[in-house]
Structure formats: C-alpha cells, structure tokens
Design an enzyme around this catalytic site. Structure first.
Site, mmCIF file in Angstrom:
data_model
loop_
_atom_site.group_PDB
_atom_site.id
_atom_site.type_symbol
_atom_site.label_atom_id
_atom_site.label_comp_id
_atom_site.label_asym_id
_atom_site.label_seq_id
_atom_site.Cartn_x
_atom_site.Cartn_y
_atom_site.Cartn_z
ATOM 1 N N TYR A 184 20.849 5.027 -8.207
ATOM 2 C CA TYR A 184 21.371 3.926 -7.979
ATOM 3 C C TYR A 184 21.928 3.693 -6.865
ATOM 4 O O TYR A 184 23.284 4.194 -6.396
ATOM 5 C CB TYR A 184 22.407 2.623 -9.424
ATOM 6 N N GLU A 218 22.638 -0.397 -4.994
ATOM 7 C CA GLU A 218 21.893 -1.402 -4.804
ATOM 8 C C GLU A 218 22.742 -1.602 -3.102
ATOM 9 O O GLU A 218 23.839 -1.132 -3.027
ATOM 10 C CB GLU A 218 22.607 -2.617 -5.388
ATOM 11 N N ASP A 273 0.722 -8.604 8.374
ATOM 12 C CA ASP A 273 0.447 -8.000 7.616
ATOM 13 C C ASP A 273 -0.233 -6.993 7.116
ATOM 14 O O ASP A 273 -1.394 -7.649 7.462
ATOM 15 C CB ASP A 273 0.644 -9.150 5.476
ATOM 16 N N THR A 317 2.216 -1.827 3.554
ATOM 17 C CA THR A 317 2.440 -1.522 2.870
ATOM 18 C C THR A 317 3.098 -0.099 2.865
ATOM 19 O O THR A 317 2.290 0.747 4.635
ATOM 20 C CB THR A 317 1.620 -0.979 1.803
ATOM 21 N N LYS A 331 -1.405 2.546 2.436
ATOM 22 C CA LYS A 331 -3.102 3.435 2.548
ATOM 23 C C LYS A 331 -2.630 4.218 3.852
ATOM 24 O O LYS A 331 -2.503 5.214 3.498
ATOM 25 C CB LYS A 331 -3.262 1.764 3.444
ATOM 26 N N ARG A 339 4.064 5.406 -2.491
ATOM 27 C CA ARG A 339 3.482 3.403 -3.038
ATOM 28 C C ARG A 339 4.645 2.769 -2.354
ATOM 29 O O ARG A 339 5.772 2.895 -2.994
ATOM 30 C CB ARG A 339 3.406 3.924 -4.135
HETATM 31 N N1 PLP Z 1 -0.748 -6.348 1.880
HETATM 32 C C1 PLP Z 1 -2.087 -6.276 1.707
HETATM 33 C C2 PLP Z 1 -3.113 -6.863 3.381
HETATM 34 C C3 PLP Z 1 -2.903 -6.051 0.827
HETATM 35 O O1 PLP Z 1 -4.360 -5.179 1.572
HETATM 36 C C4 PLP Z 1 -1.978 -5.437 -0.033
HETATM 37 C C5 PLP Z 1 -2.290 -4.173 -1.547
HETATM 38 O O2 PLP Z 1 -3.319 -3.773 -1.499
HETATM 39 C C6 PLP Z 1 -0.792 -6.069 -0.604
HETATM 40 C C7 PLP Z 1 -0.037 -6.158 0.894
HETATM 41 C C8 PLP Z 1 0.357 -5.795 -1.949
HETATM 42 O O3 PLP Z 1 0.587 -4.265 -1.781
HETATM 43 P P1 PLP Z 1 1.159 -3.541 -2.959
HETATM 44 O O4 PLP Z 1 -0.505 -3.356 -4.487
HETATM 45 O O5 PLP Z 1 2.280 -2.679 -2.831
HETATM 46 O O6 PLP Z 1 2.014 -5.029 -3.813
#
Ligand code: PLP
Length: 409
Positions: A49, A51, A195, A221, A224, A230
C-alpha cells in the site's frame, strides 16, 4: 501450483495464452508487453500500500516503492518532454476524470469529439460520468472528407464557450493538429486536454506531432501503442501539478497499483530505445499496407486512409454489420472490434464498421508481406461466411501462420 489449487483460473489462463498465440489480433488498443514488464507487474510490489506520493506517503515501508514511482515520473517527463507526470491513474478513464475534477465544476461545459467520429466515452458521453456531470458539446468530422473540420470546432467553441476542449480519439486515424486546437482553446479561454491514449507511442517516435507545447493537460493509457502495462498517465504543466496530484488522491483514487507503476517505469525505459522507435515505424508501415490492401479489394476506409496505427472499415457495401464481421472473423482466428463509422445509423452494439490496427501484430514481428495475407484471409472469410468448410480451411492456415510469431516482443 495454480493448476492444482484453482484449475478453473489456470485453464482460462492456459486457453488465453493459446488464443494469443494462435490468432491474429488486430484490435488497435491492445498490445503485448515484454517479459520484463510481465515480471514486475506480476511481482510482490502488488503487496504494497502506498497512498500518497514519493516522500509523503500515508503508509510506512515505502522506501522501494518511492524509488519505483520516482523513476516512473522522471522517465515519463523525459519521454514526453513534460514538466510534471502523475503515473498513478489506474486507467485512461481515471486519468481523464482526474483532469476534469482538477479544473471543472459540475455543470461546466466540455467540448469534445462525438463518439461516432472517434471520441471516447469519457469525452462527455451521456452514459458516462463525464456526460452526467458536465454539459457536453460535440464536434464531428466533416461528412465528406471525414476529417476534423477545425473551422466547425472553432464555431462551436465560440458559440458555447466550453471550459475545456478535449482533442484525441479512439478511432480517428488521421493526424490531430494540436496547434490548431490550442489556438481555438486560447481564443475562447478554454483549457485544452489532449487525450493521446492511442497515439502515445507514435508521438514518442515523432510519427505524430506532440501536444506538450499546446495543452495544459495530456492524458494517456500506457497499454496501447506505448506497449506498457494496462494503466493511465497524466502529464501537465508545473502550475497544475498540485491540482492534478490531489485530484488523483485524495480525489478519486486510494492506493496506487505499485506493481503496475513499476511496469510503467520499465515501459517508459523501453520506449527510450532505438528498438522502440523502429517498432513504431513498422506499426505505421504495416498499417498503411493493410489499409491499401483493403482498398484494393473494394473496402471503403473511413477518411480514405490512415496516418497512424489504425483505421475504420465501413462495411456497408459488403452487406454485413460490424458485429457480424467481428464474430465471423473471430471464428477463423482474426480478432477485431466492431466500431461506429461517422454518423452511423446503427447502434454501438451493432455498428456499420470494424476498427483494425497493427500495434499487436507488429510487436509479434509481422511485416508488410504478412499484411497482404491477412487482408486476403479477411476478405475470403467475409465472402465465404456461409461456407463452413472454407472457414475451417482458412482457420487452419491462420493458426499455422500465427504460431510462427512469438507472443513476447
Ligand atoms: N481515451 C481514449 C482515447 C481511449 O481510446 C481510451 C480507451 O480505449 C481511454 C481514454 C480509456 O482508457 P481505459 O480503458 O484504460 O480506461
């Protein structure tokens, strides 16, 4: 040991390994991690843990956890040339949530890409927290070109005055012009969130322009194109450091997943190597060949091509839905996912398209010539979908082919 103690889980794992080995995975949001990453993610760091943040934890015994998290932060900043990184988000969704919570109040306005054009659930979709808590407005791709129409984005931004604009996507296959988004955001005094969940690896390899100079916030993320475990990641300018960190904890998370953070640290180190840059280049090369081969066989590609690791195929002229295509392809050992096409008339559970991409098969070592065979098999499968004997033959060929490529990069 596991085999004896918990045969059901052992069996599912064994079958999953077999499936990954004997199938061709074209899901663009998936990848396969290195043995080093598997090792730390499966390590005893999961017992701890922690935090808080390095040097200021709510738990004792965090000496080595601090080493891990500090390294992950330093490496993330170096990799993306960012001022601050938070490596604790459990997922991309939590990374987005933390950014919203850091600067928005319930009822504030978000402007983001609509889901059929490529937006993600967390970009304001009604059934997601982001659509429930905030007032959301969407921009779409142009109906003709299926590219982002920056003038339209600007028009909506001027009209609605959102507090934050989100750029970045789950299925848009073209370059995103972060500079143009930044100009629009500045004009309407909005924050800009990029994002980069899908394209983070391409950005590292400079195959896609980076957003760091144009945005207050970047989320991603790590699993990918970046090919880590993950999880999620937030990058921001130093002025937002405290807000972002407290938005994660105590805001929306408790203890971080230390074993996953260790995996992220290893992934960031891998991403600094020449091998990784070569890998990203091969992803894009493979994707272009895959796309051209589909076009040669009369498949309509959304936006008529790709600049990245993926694209969406509009299956309407093939008289098959995305769901049907996904299911029939899985039967022969090709894993894809159904996907909306822009302005799709079918619901997300059915869809008119499938999304395909090359991160995973490139990690396994497949090259341009292999893309040609894959398209051939997909086309044969969809054309002969009623012919069980033919499908069995294709399935055998795919199994033999896939087994020649390792499942650890
Ligand atoms: N943002 C985008 C553009 C995504 O394609 C994804 C996942 O497919 C996410 C955020 C969210 O990721 P997670 O599935 O890890 O929550």
């Amino acid at each position: 040991m596991l085999k004896k103690f918990d045969h059901e889980i052992y069996y599912a794992l064994k079958k999953e390994v077999e499936k990954q080995r004997y199938t061709i995975n074209l899901i663009p949001s998936e990848n396969i991690v290195s043995k080093n990453i598997l090792k730390v993610v499966g390590s005893i760091f999961t017992n701890k843990y922690a935090e808080g943040y390095p040097g200021r934890r709510y738990y004792g015994g965090c000496k080595y956890v601090d080493v891990v998290e500090k390294l992950a932060i330093e490496r993330a900043c170096k990799l993306f040339n960012a001022e601050h990184a938070n490596v604790q988000p459990h997922s991309g969704s939590q990374a987005n949530m933390a950014v919203y919570f850091s600067v928005l109040n319930p009822g504030d306005k978000i402007l983001a890409m609509d889901i059929s054009s490529g937006g993600h659930l967390t970009h304001g979709v009604k059934v997601n927290f982001s659509g429930m808590l905030y007032k959301t407005y969407f921009y779409s791709v142009d109906k003709e070109t299926e590219l982002i129409d920056y003038e339209k984005v600007r028009e909506i931004a001027i009209r609605e005055k959102p507090k934050i604009i989100v750029c970045g996507s789950s299925s848009y296959s073209r370059i995103i012009d972060f500079e143009k988004f930044s100009k629009i955001a500045k004009e309407v005094n909005a924050y800009l969130l990029a994002d980069i969940a899908h394209i983070a690896g391409l950005i590292v390899a400079k195959l896609h322009p980076g957003p760091v100079n144009f945005c207050e916030f970047i989320t991603s993320t790590t699993h990918k194109t970046l090919r880590g475990p993950r999880g999620g990641l937030i990058l921001c300018k130093n002025e937002f450091k405290e807000k972002i960190d407290s938005s994660i904890i105590p805001g929306i998370q408790g203890g971080p997943l230390v074993h996953v953070i260790a995996g992220k640290a290893v992934a960031f180190k891998e991403a600094m190597t020449k091998k990784f840059i070569r890998y990203q280049n091969q992803i894009v090369k493979n994707c272009k060949v895959l796309c051209e081969e589909f076009k040669n066989r009369n498949y309509r590609i959304v936006s008529n091509g790709t600049d990245t690791h993926m694209f969406v195929i509009d299956l309407r002229n093939k008289k098959i839905t995305g769901l049907q295509a996904q299911e029939i392809l899985e039967k022969v050992g090709i894993i894809t996912n159904k996907n909306l096409i822009p302005f799709d008339k079918l619901p997300p559970s059915i869809t008119s398209g499938i999304r395909v991409g090359t991160p995973c098969i490139t990690s396994r070592g497949m090259k341009e010539k292999d893309m040609i065979r894959i398209v051939e098999w997909i086309d044969e499968t969809l054309k002969n979908r009623e012919n069980e004997k033919m499908l069995k033959e294709i399935s055998k060929k795919i199994r033999r082919f896939a087994s020649e490529f390792p499942i650890y990069p």
